[in-house]
Scaffold this motif. Sequence first.
Motif, PDB file in Angstrom:
ATOM      1  N   THR A 248     -27.789   0.286 -46.039  1.00  0.00           N
ATOM      2  CA  THR A 248     -28.423  -0.836 -46.727  1.00  0.00           C
ATOM      3  C   THR A 248     -28.423  -0.612 -48.243  1.00  0.00           C
ATOM      4  N   ALA A 249     -28.768   0.588 -48.678  1.00  0.00           N
ATOM      5  CA  ALA A 249     -28.775   0.913 -50.112  1.00  0.00           C
ATOM      6  C   ALA A 249     -27.379   0.772 -50.693  1.00  0.00           C
ATOM      7  N   ALA A 250     -26.364   1.238 -49.978  1.00  0.00           N
ATOM      8  CA  ALA A 250     -24.979   1.139 -50.454  1.00  0.00           C
ATOM      9  C   ALA A 250     -24.555  -0.321 -50.558  1.00  0.00           C
ATOM     10  N   PHE A 251     -24.959  -1.143 -49.585  1.00  0.00           N
ATOM     11  CA  PHE A 251     -24.631  -2.568 -49.628  1.00  0.00           C
ATOM     12  C   PHE A 251     -25.205  -3.217 -50.884  1.00  0.00           C
ATOM     13  N   TYR A 252     -26.479  -2.959 -51.160  1.00  0.00           N
ATOM     14  CA  TYR A 252     -27.116  -3.567 -52.331  1.00  0.00           C
ATOM     15  C   TYR A 252     -26.504  -3.058 -53.635  1.00  0.00           C
ATOM     16  N   GLU A 253     -26.107  -1.796 -53.679  1.00  0.00           N
ATOM     17  CA  GLU A 253     -25.440  -1.260 -54.875  1.00  0.00           C
ATOM     18  C   GLU A 253     -24.115  -1.975 -55.119  1.00  0.00           C
ATOM     19  N   ARG A 254     -23.320  -2.157 -54.047  1.00  0.00           N
ATOM     20  CA  ARG A 254     -22.038  -2.869 -54.176  1.00  0.00           C
ATOM     21  C   ARG A 254     -22.264  -4.311 -54.607  1.00  0.00           C
TER      22      ARG A 254
ATOM     23  N   LYS B 109     -35.003 -10.082 -54.547  1.00  0.00           N
ATOM     24  CA  LYS B 109     -35.345 -11.256 -53.737  1.00  0.00           C
ATOM     25  C   LYS B 109     -34.784 -11.103 -52.319  1.00  0.00           C
ATOM     26  N   TYR B 110     -33.536 -10.624 -52.210  1.00  0.00           N
ATOM     27  CA  TYR B 110     -32.967 -10.373 -50.878  1.00  0.00           C
ATOM     28  C   TYR B 110     -33.811  -9.346 -50.121  1.00  0.00           C
ATOM     29  N   GLN B 111     -34.219  -8.290 -50.799  1.00  0.00           N
ATOM     30  CA  GLN B 111     -35.022  -7.249 -50.156  1.00  0.00           C
ATOM     31  C   GLN B 111     -36.380  -7.786 -49.716  1.00  0.00           C
ATOM     32  N   GLU B 112     -36.982  -8.613 -50.558  1.00  0.00           N
ATOM     33  CA  GLU B 112     -38.273  -9.220 -50.217  1.00  0.00           C
ATOM     34  C   GLU B 112     -38.156 -10.067 -48.948  1.00  0.00           C
ATOM     35  N   LEU B 113     -37.091 -10.862 -48.871  1.00  0.00           N
ATOM     36  CA  LEU B 113     -36.944 -11.772 -47.739  1.00  0.00           C
ATOM     37  C   LEU B 113     -36.432 -11.083 -46.487  1.00  0.00           C
TER      38      LEU B 113
END
Length: 98
Positions: free
Chosen positions: A9-15, A85-89
């Motif tokens: 998940t962290a790698a996805f958000y970094e990309r 915002k993506y993480q919040e939702l």
Amino acid sequence: MDKDKEKETAAFYERLQVELDKSTTWPSEYLFKFIVPSVDGNVKKVEEAFNCMGAVIKTTKSKTGKFTSVSVDVTMKNSQEVIEKYQELSTIEGIVSL
């Protein structure tokens, strides 16, 4: 969440953040798209997350009514704000980000 899933998940958000920074000049209009189960006030939770942000929100129920598509067009300050915002939702059960 297990360690592998957290890393993934962290790698996805970094990309995603790198791609957003490459392709967008901030602040910018950003279109969020979600599919949520049409239960437990899920659509309302998405709408409330963008409350007071000047967002234009469109919803469309599926043929069976089990799911609702939610499109949110809103001005975001930077890529980090989009990621947050993506993480919040992501805490809404059954939500799918497109």
